[in-house]
Write an enzyme that holds these catalytic residues in place. Structure first.
Site, PDB file in Angstrom:
ATOM      1  N   ASP A 122      -1.398   1.988  11.914  1.00  0.00           N
ATOM      2  CA  ASP A 122      -2.221   2.567  10.843  1.00  0.00           C
ATOM      3  C   ASP A 122      -3.721   2.519  11.130  1.00  0.00           C
ATOM      4  O   ASP A 122      -4.527   2.896  10.287  1.00  0.00           O
ATOM      5  CB  ASP A 122      -2.018   1.789   9.535  1.00  0.00           C
ATOM      6  CG  ASP A 122      -0.609   1.939   9.006  1.00  0.00           C
ATOM      7  OD1 ASP A 122       0.097   2.840   9.472  1.00  0.00           O
ATOM      8  OD2 ASP A 122      -0.229   1.156   8.127  1.00  0.00           O
ATOM      9  N   LYS A 173      -7.524 -15.007   3.016  1.00  0.00           N
ATOM     10  CA  LYS A 173      -8.279 -14.702   1.791  1.00  0.00           C
ATOM     11  C   LYS A 173      -9.214 -15.836   1.358  1.00  0.00           C
ATOM     12  O   LYS A 173      -9.030 -16.435   0.304  1.00  0.00           O
ATOM     13  CB  LYS A 173      -7.313 -14.352   0.652  1.00  0.00           C
ATOM     14  CG  LYS A 173      -6.451 -13.159   0.990  1.00  0.00           C
ATOM     15  CD  LYS A 173      -5.630 -12.644  -0.157  1.00  0.00           C
ATOM     16  CE  LYS A 173      -4.929 -11.365   0.292  1.00  0.00           C
ATOM     17  NZ  LYS A 173      -3.827 -10.963  -0.547  1.00  0.00           N
ATOM     18  N   ASP A 229      -8.019   0.807   8.260  1.00  0.00           N
ATOM     19  CA  ASP A 229      -6.571   0.876   8.163  1.00  0.00           C
ATOM     20  C   ASP A 229      -6.284   2.024   7.203  1.00  0.00           C
ATOM     21  O   ASP A 229      -6.601   1.943   6.023  1.00  0.00           O
ATOM     22  CB  ASP A 229      -6.047  -0.454   7.605  1.00  0.00           C
ATOM     23  CG  ASP A 229      -4.551  -0.429   7.322  1.00  0.00           C
ATOM     24  OD1 ASP A 229      -4.001   0.667   7.076  1.00  0.00           O
ATOM     25  OD2 ASP A 229      -3.934  -1.496   7.330  1.00  0.00           O
TER      26      ASP A 229
END
Length: 371
Positions: A122, A173, A229
Protein backbone atom coordinates in the site's frame (compact mmCIF):
# COMPACT_ATOMS: atom_id res chain seq x y z
CA UNK A 1 33.64 -21.47 -16.39
CA UNK A 2 31.30 -23.23 -13.99
CA UNK A 3 32.08 -20.66 -11.31
CA UNK A 4 31.11 -17.66 -13.43
CA UNK A 5 27.82 -19.30 -14.40
CA UNK A 6 26.91 -19.59 -10.75
CA UNK A 7 27.59 -15.90 -10.32
CA UNK A 8 25.36 -15.13 -13.29
CA UNK A 9 22.39 -16.94 -11.77
CA UNK A 10 22.64 -14.95 -8.57
CA UNK A 11 23.32 -11.62 -10.21
CA UNK A 12 19.87 -10.06 -9.86
CA UNK A 13 18.35 -8.75 -6.67
CA UNK A 14 15.11 -10.13 -5.25
CA UNK A 15 12.14 -8.45 -3.63
CA UNK A 16 9.06 -9.70 -1.83
CA UNK A 17 5.88 -7.61 -1.84
CA UNK A 18 3.28 -8.31 0.85
CA UNK A 19 0.05 -8.26 -1.10
CA UNK A 20 -1.89 -10.33 1.50
CA UNK A 21 -5.07 -8.65 2.81
CA UNK A 22 -8.55 -8.35 1.43
CA UNK A 23 -8.34 -4.63 0.68
CA UNK A 24 -11.25 -3.95 3.03
CA UNK A 25 -10.03 -0.40 3.77
CA UNK A 26 -10.31 0.58 0.11
CA UNK A 27 -13.83 -0.69 -0.47
CA UNK A 28 -15.95 -0.29 -2.55
CA UNK A 29 -13.20 -0.23 -5.23
CA UNK A 30 -11.72 -3.52 -4.03
CA UNK A 31 -15.06 -5.28 -4.46
CA UNK A 32 -14.32 -5.15 -8.21
CA UNK A 33 -10.53 -5.17 -8.47
CA UNK A 34 -7.82 -6.59 -6.16
CA UNK A 35 -6.28 -3.66 -4.30
CA UNK A 36 -2.80 -3.84 -5.88
CA UNK A 37 -4.43 -3.41 -9.29
CA UNK A 38 -6.50 -0.34 -8.37
CA UNK A 39 -5.00 2.52 -10.39
CA UNK A 40 -3.17 5.18 -8.41
CA UNK A 41 -2.30 8.13 -10.69
CA UNK A 42 -3.30 6.03 -13.73
CA UNK A 43 -1.10 3.04 -12.90
CA UNK A 44 -1.85 0.01 -10.69
CA UNK A 45 -0.43 0.68 -7.20
CA UNK A 46 1.76 -2.40 -7.55
CA UNK A 47 3.27 -1.23 -10.85
CA UNK A 48 4.67 1.89 -9.16
CA UNK A 49 6.54 -0.46 -6.84
CA UNK A 50 7.66 -3.00 -9.43
CA UNK A 51 8.96 -0.27 -11.76
CA UNK A 52 10.95 1.29 -8.89
CA UNK A 53 12.35 -2.13 -7.91
CA UNK A 54 13.47 -2.76 -11.49
CA UNK A 55 15.27 0.61 -11.48
CA UNK A 56 16.96 -0.54 -8.26
CA UNK A 57 18.35 -3.64 -10.01
CA UNK A 58 15.69 -6.17 -8.97
CA UNK A 59 15.18 -9.01 -11.46
CA UNK A 60 12.84 -11.26 -9.46
CA UNK A 61 9.74 -10.12 -7.58
CA UNK A 62 7.87 -12.49 -5.28
CA UNK A 63 4.26 -11.52 -4.65
CA UNK A 64 2.92 -12.90 -1.37
CA UNK A 65 -0.76 -13.26 -2.23
CA UNK A 66 -3.71 -14.75 -0.42
CA UNK A 67 -6.97 -14.40 -2.30
CA UNK A 68 -8.34 -13.77 -5.79
CA UNK A 69 -4.82 -14.14 -7.10
CA UNK A 70 -5.78 -15.64 -10.48
CA UNK A 71 -7.22 -12.34 -11.74
CA UNK A 72 -4.08 -10.62 -10.54
CA UNK A 73 -1.66 -13.13 -12.05
CA UNK A 74 -3.03 -12.78 -15.56
CA UNK A 75 -3.09 -9.00 -15.54
CA UNK A 76 0.28 -8.48 -13.84
CA UNK A 77 2.16 -11.08 -15.84
CA UNK A 78 1.19 -9.15 -18.98
CA UNK A 79 2.13 -5.77 -17.51
CA UNK A 80 5.57 -6.79 -16.22
CA UNK A 81 6.66 -8.70 -19.32
CA UNK A 82 7.90 -5.47 -20.87
CA UNK A 83 9.94 -4.66 -17.74
CA UNK A 84 11.98 -7.85 -18.02
CA UNK A 85 11.40 -8.93 -14.43
CA UNK A 86 10.54 -12.42 -13.26
CA UNK A 87 7.30 -12.62 -11.21
CA UNK A 88 6.74 -15.40 -8.70
CA UNK A 89 3.40 -15.84 -6.96
CA UNK A 90 3.66 -17.26 -3.45
CA UNK A 91 0.17 -18.38 -2.35
CA UNK A 92 -0.80 -18.53 1.29
CA UNK A 93 -3.77 -20.72 2.17
CA UNK A 94 -4.36 -18.83 5.42
CA UNK A 95 -3.43 -15.20 6.18
CA UNK A 96 0.18 -15.34 7.45
CA UNK A 97 0.57 -11.76 8.66
CA UNK A 98 3.64 -9.74 7.70
CA UNK A 99 6.40 -12.26 8.53
CA UNK A 100 4.87 -15.66 7.70
CA UNK A 101 4.97 -14.95 3.94
CA UNK A 102 8.79 -14.66 4.13
CA UNK A 103 8.99 -18.17 5.60
CA UNK A 104 6.61 -19.40 2.90
CA UNK A 105 8.81 -17.93 0.14
CA UNK A 106 12.04 -19.10 1.77
CA UNK A 107 13.14 -21.34 -1.13
CA UNK A 108 13.18 -18.29 -3.44
CA UNK A 109 14.80 -15.92 -0.97
CA UNK A 110 17.75 -18.22 -0.20
CA UNK A 111 18.68 -18.77 -3.86
CA UNK A 112 21.51 -16.32 -3.21
CA UNK A 113 23.22 -14.85 -0.17
CA UNK A 114 22.30 -11.33 -1.34
CA UNK A 115 19.95 -9.27 0.80
CA UNK A 116 16.38 -8.92 -0.49
CA UNK A 117 13.84 -6.09 -0.33
CA UNK A 118 10.48 -6.47 1.42
CA UNK A 119 7.65 -3.99 1.02
CA UNK A 120 4.02 -3.48 1.95
CA UNK A 121 1.85 -3.16 -1.13
CA UNK A 122 0.00 0.00 0.00
CA UNK A 123 3.03 2.28 0.15
CA UNK A 124 3.67 5.09 -2.26
CA UNK A 125 6.87 7.18 -2.00
CA UNK A 126 10.00 8.10 -3.90
CA UNK A 127 11.35 4.56 -3.55
CA UNK A 128 15.07 4.70 -2.60
CA UNK A 129 16.06 1.11 -3.44
CA UNK A 130 19.60 1.75 -4.74
CA UNK A 131 20.56 4.05 -1.84
CA UNK A 132 18.95 1.63 0.62
CA UNK A 133 21.04 -1.27 -0.70
CA UNK A 134 24.24 0.82 -0.41
CA UNK A 135 23.45 1.90 3.15
CA UNK A 136 22.61 -1.68 4.13
CA UNK A 137 25.91 -2.95 2.75
CA UNK A 138 27.81 -0.19 4.57
CA UNK A 139 26.73 -1.26 8.10
CA UNK A 140 26.91 -4.99 7.36
CA UNK A 141 24.15 -5.98 9.78
CA UNK A 142 21.13 -8.23 9.27
CA UNK A 143 18.44 -5.73 8.37
CA UNK A 144 17.56 -2.14 7.51
CA UNK A 145 14.15 -0.52 7.95
CA UNK A 146 13.19 2.58 6.01
CA UNK A 147 11.72 5.18 8.37
CA UNK A 148 9.71 8.28 7.53
CA UNK A 149 8.86 11.36 9.56
CA UNK A 150 5.22 11.98 10.47
CA UNK A 151 3.43 14.93 12.05
CA UNK A 152 1.43 12.87 14.53
CA UNK A 153 3.59 10.01 15.79
CA UNK A 154 1.02 9.11 18.49
CA UNK A 155 -1.11 7.40 15.81
CA UNK A 156 1.71 5.01 14.87
CA UNK A 157 4.45 2.82 16.25
CA UNK A 158 7.65 4.85 16.36
CA UNK A 159 11.23 3.72 15.80
CA UNK A 160 13.96 4.78 18.24
CA UNK A 161 17.58 4.65 17.05
CA UNK A 162 20.98 6.05 18.03
CA UNK A 163 23.21 8.52 16.17
CA UNK A 164 24.69 5.70 14.09
CA UNK A 165 21.16 4.73 13.02
CA UNK A 166 21.27 1.47 15.01
CA UNK A 167 17.67 0.75 16.10
CA UNK A 168 17.20 0.44 19.86
CA UNK A 169 13.46 -0.02 20.29
CA UNK A 170 9.95 0.30 18.92
CA UNK A 171 7.25 2.13 20.84
CA UNK A 172 3.60 1.56 19.94
CA UNK A 173 1.46 4.76 19.80
CA UNK A 174 3.60 6.78 22.23
CA UNK A 175 1.64 9.09 24.56
CA UNK A 176 4.48 11.55 24.97
CA UNK A 177 6.93 12.53 22.28
CA UNK A 178 9.78 10.03 21.85
CA UNK A 179 10.42 10.18 18.13
CA UNK A 180 8.56 11.21 14.98
CA UNK A 181 10.06 8.47 12.81
CA UNK A 182 7.84 5.55 11.90
CA UNK A 183 8.34 2.32 10.00
CA UNK A 184 7.66 3.16 6.33
CA UNK A 185 6.88 -0.45 5.34
CA UNK A 186 10.08 -0.94 3.26
CA UNK A 187 12.97 -3.17 4.36
CA UNK A 188 16.13 -4.81 3.13
CA UNK A 189 17.05 -8.03 4.92
CA UNK A 190 19.79 -10.65 4.73
CA UNK A 191 18.59 -14.22 4.12
CA UNK A 192 19.86 -15.09 7.64
CA UNK A 193 16.73 -13.31 8.95
CA UNK A 194 14.70 -16.29 7.74
CA UNK A 195 16.03 -18.39 10.63
CA UNK A 196 14.13 -16.01 12.95
CA UNK A 197 10.76 -16.60 11.25
CA UNK A 198 8.40 -19.57 11.56
CA UNK A 199 5.86 -20.63 8.96
CA UNK A 200 2.76 -19.48 10.83
CA UNK A 201 0.70 -16.29 11.05
CA UNK A 202 3.22 -13.88 12.52
CA UNK A 203 4.07 -10.16 12.56
CA UNK A 204 7.46 -8.96 11.38
CA UNK A 205 6.95 -5.67 13.26
CA UNK A 206 6.13 -7.26 16.63
CA UNK A 207 7.73 -10.72 16.56
CA UNK A 208 10.89 -10.32 14.47
CA UNK A 209 12.20 -6.74 14.42
CA UNK A 210 12.29 -6.21 18.23
CA UNK A 211 14.59 -9.26 18.63
CA UNK A 212 16.83 -8.11 15.79
CA UNK A 213 17.07 -4.71 17.52
CA UNK A 214 18.01 -6.41 20.82
CA UNK A 215 20.86 -8.11 18.95
CA UNK A 216 21.85 -4.73 17.41
CA UNK A 217 21.26 -6.22 13.96
CA UNK A 218 18.76 -3.64 12.71
CA UNK A 219 19.42 -0.17 11.27
CA UNK A 220 17.21 2.74 10.21
CA UNK A 221 17.43 4.44 6.81
CA UNK A 222 15.74 7.85 6.70
CA UNK A 223 13.47 8.38 3.71
CA UNK A 224 13.73 11.74 1.98
CA UNK A 225 10.68 13.15 0.27
CA UNK A 226 7.04 12.12 0.40
CA UNK A 227 5.49 8.94 1.81
CA UNK A 228 1.92 7.71 2.15
CA UNK A 229 0.09 4.51 2.94
CA UNK A 230 -2.69 4.76 0.34
CA UNK A 231 -4.73 1.82 1.63
CA UNK A 232 -7.84 3.88 2.41
CA UNK A 233 -9.72 6.54 0.43
CA UNK A 234 -8.78 9.62 2.49
CA UNK A 235 -5.07 8.72 2.38
CA UNK A 236 -5.34 7.62 -1.25
CA UNK A 237 -6.33 11.18 -2.18
CA UNK A 238 -3.69 12.76 0.08
CA UNK A 239 -1.06 10.43 -1.41
CA UNK A 240 -2.20 11.40 -4.91
CA UNK A 241 -1.61 15.10 -4.11
CA UNK A 242 1.89 14.32 -2.79
CA UNK A 243 2.68 12.13 -5.78
CA UNK A 244 1.56 14.80 -8.30
CA UNK A 245 3.69 17.39 -6.51
CA UNK A 246 6.62 14.97 -6.82
CA UNK A 247 5.92 14.49 -10.54
CA UNK A 248 5.85 18.29 -10.94
CA UNK A 249 9.44 18.48 -9.63
CA UNK A 250 10.87 15.38 -11.36
CA UNK A 251 8.91 14.87 -14.59
CA UNK A 252 6.75 17.97 -15.24
CA UNK A 253 6.05 17.12 -18.89
CA UNK A 254 3.90 14.20 -17.69
CA UNK A 255 1.37 16.71 -16.33
CA UNK A 256 -1.44 18.24 -18.38
CA UNK A 257 -1.50 21.83 -19.62
CA UNK A 258 -4.31 23.80 -21.18
CA UNK A 259 -7.02 26.41 -20.69
CA UNK A 260 -9.16 24.05 -18.56
CA UNK A 261 -6.29 22.88 -16.35
CA UNK A 262 -5.35 24.31 -12.93
CA UNK A 263 -2.38 23.06 -10.90
CA UNK A 264 -1.12 19.46 -11.04
CA UNK A 265 -3.29 17.28 -13.24
CA UNK A 266 -2.54 13.90 -14.83
CA UNK A 267 -4.69 13.02 -17.85
CA UNK A 268 -4.67 9.91 -19.96
CA UNK A 269 -4.31 10.97 -23.64
CA UNK A 270 -7.73 9.46 -24.45
CA UNK A 271 -9.67 11.70 -22.01
CA UNK A 272 -12.28 13.98 -23.63
CA UNK A 273 -12.97 17.30 -21.91
CA UNK A 274 -15.81 19.67 -22.93
CA UNK A 275 -16.02 23.48 -22.94
CA UNK A 276 -15.72 25.76 -19.92
CA UNK A 277 -14.43 23.11 -17.53
CA UNK A 278 -12.00 23.59 -14.68
CA UNK A 279 -9.95 20.51 -13.89
CA UNK A 280 -7.52 20.62 -10.95
CA UNK A 281 -5.66 21.15 -8.83
CA UNK A 282 -4.68 17.59 -7.90
CA UNK A 283 -6.72 15.49 -10.31
CA UNK A 284 -5.93 12.25 -12.13
CA UNK A 285 -8.18 11.03 -14.93
CA UNK A 286 -7.88 7.59 -16.51
CA UNK A 287 -8.38 6.26 -20.05
CA UNK A 288 -11.66 6.65 -21.89
CA UNK A 289 -13.16 9.17 -19.45
CA UNK A 290 -15.63 11.69 -20.88
CA UNK A 291 -16.10 15.03 -19.14
CA UNK A 292 -18.91 17.18 -20.51
CA UNK A 293 -19.16 20.99 -20.55
CA UNK A 294 -18.96 23.18 -17.46
CA UNK A 295 -17.62 20.50 -15.10
CA UNK A 296 -15.45 21.40 -12.09
CA UNK A 297 -13.17 18.73 -10.57
CA UNK A 298 -10.58 19.14 -7.84
CA UNK A 299 -8.59 16.77 -5.63
CA UNK A 300 -10.16 13.69 -7.21
CA UNK A 301 -9.39 10.53 -9.15
CA UNK A 302 -11.62 9.48 -12.03
CA UNK A 303 -11.03 5.88 -13.12
CA UNK A 304 -11.26 4.34 -16.58
CA UNK A 305 -14.32 4.82 -18.81
CA UNK A 306 -16.33 6.98 -16.38
CA UNK A 307 -18.54 9.83 -17.62
CA UNK A 308 -19.12 13.11 -15.79
CA UNK A 309 -22.06 15.02 -17.29
CA UNK A 310 -22.35 18.76 -17.71
CA UNK A 311 -22.09 21.28 -14.88
CA UNK A 312 -21.24 18.79 -12.14
CA UNK A 313 -18.88 19.72 -9.30
CA UNK A 314 -16.55 17.20 -7.66
CA UNK A 315 -14.07 17.64 -4.83
CA UNK A 316 -12.24 14.89 -2.87
CA UNK A 317 -13.85 12.02 -4.76
CA UNK A 318 -12.81 8.71 -6.25
CA UNK A 319 -15.07 7.82 -9.16
CA UNK A 320 -14.90 4.13 -10.05
CA UNK A 321 -14.63 2.43 -13.45
CA UNK A 322 -17.52 2.99 -15.89
CA UNK A 323 -19.49 5.21 -13.49
CA UNK A 324 -21.88 7.79 -14.84
CA UNK A 325 -22.31 11.00 -12.85
CA UNK A 326 -25.35 13.00 -14.01
CA UNK A 327 -25.77 16.73 -14.71
CA UNK A 328 -25.56 19.38 -11.98
CA UNK A 329 -24.39 16.81 -9.42
CA UNK A 330 -22.29 17.89 -6.43
CA UNK A 331 -20.02 15.32 -4.77
CA UNK A 332 -17.52 15.93 -1.99
CA UNK A 333 -16.20 14.77 1.41
CA UNK A 334 -14.22 11.70 0.27
CA UNK A 335 -17.04 10.21 -1.73
CA UNK A 336 -16.11 6.89 -3.36
CA UNK A 337 -18.20 5.38 -6.14
CA UNK A 338 -17.63 1.69 -6.79
CA UNK A 339 -17.59 0.29 -10.31
CA UNK A 340 -20.50 1.14 -12.65
CA UNK A 341 -22.47 3.41 -10.30
CA UNK A 342 -25.05 5.78 -11.80
CA UNK A 343 -25.68 9.09 -10.05
CA UNK A 344 -28.88 10.73 -11.31
CA UNK A 345 -28.99 14.45 -12.24
CA UNK A 346 -28.90 17.11 -9.52
CA UNK A 347 -27.91 14.80 -6.66
CA UNK A 348 -25.74 15.84 -3.70
CA UNK A 349 -23.38 13.24 -2.22
CA UNK A 350 -21.24 14.02 0.83
CA UNK A 351 -18.86 11.24 1.92
CA UNK A 352 -20.90 8.46 0.37
CA UNK A 353 -19.28 5.09 -0.23
CA UNK A 354 -21.41 3.54 -2.94
CA UNK A 355 -21.23 -0.16 -3.73
CA UNK A 356 -20.80 -1.29 -7.36
CA UNK A 357 -23.72 -1.26 -9.84
CA UNK A 358 -25.98 1.00 -7.73
CA UNK A 359 -28.10 3.81 -9.01
CA UNK A 360 -28.34 6.88 -6.75
CA UNK A 361 -31.67 8.67 -7.13
CA UNK A 362 -31.79 10.54 -3.81
CA UNK A 363 -29.15 12.75 -2.20
CA UNK A 364 -26.72 11.51 0.45
CA UNK A 365 -26.07 14.50 2.74
CA UNK A 366 -24.24 12.55 5.49
CA UNK A 367 -21.25 10.19 5.09
CA UNK A 368 -22.51 6.61 4.84
CA UNK A 369 -22.21 3.34 2.93
CA UNK A 370 -24.84 2.93 0.21
CA UNK A 371 -25.64 -0.73 -0.33
Amino acid sequence: MHHSRLKMEDKGKRALILVGGYGTRLRPLTLSVPKPLVEFANKPILMHQIEALVKGGVTEVILAVSYRADHMEKELTEQVKKLGVNLIFSHETEPLGTAGPLALAKEHLIKSTDPFFVLNSDIICDFPFSELAKFHASHGKEGTIVVTRVEEPSKYGVVVYDKNNCIQSFVEKPQEFISNKINAGLYILNPSVLSRIELRPTSIEKEVFPYMAQDQQLYAFELQGFWMDVGQPKDFLTGMCLYLKHVRSTDPEMLAKGPNIVGNVLLDPTVKIGENCQIGPNVTIGPGVIIEDGVRIKRSTILKDATIKSNSWLESCIVGWRCCVGKWVRMEGTTVLGEDVIVKDEMYINGGQVLPHKSIASSVPEPQIIM
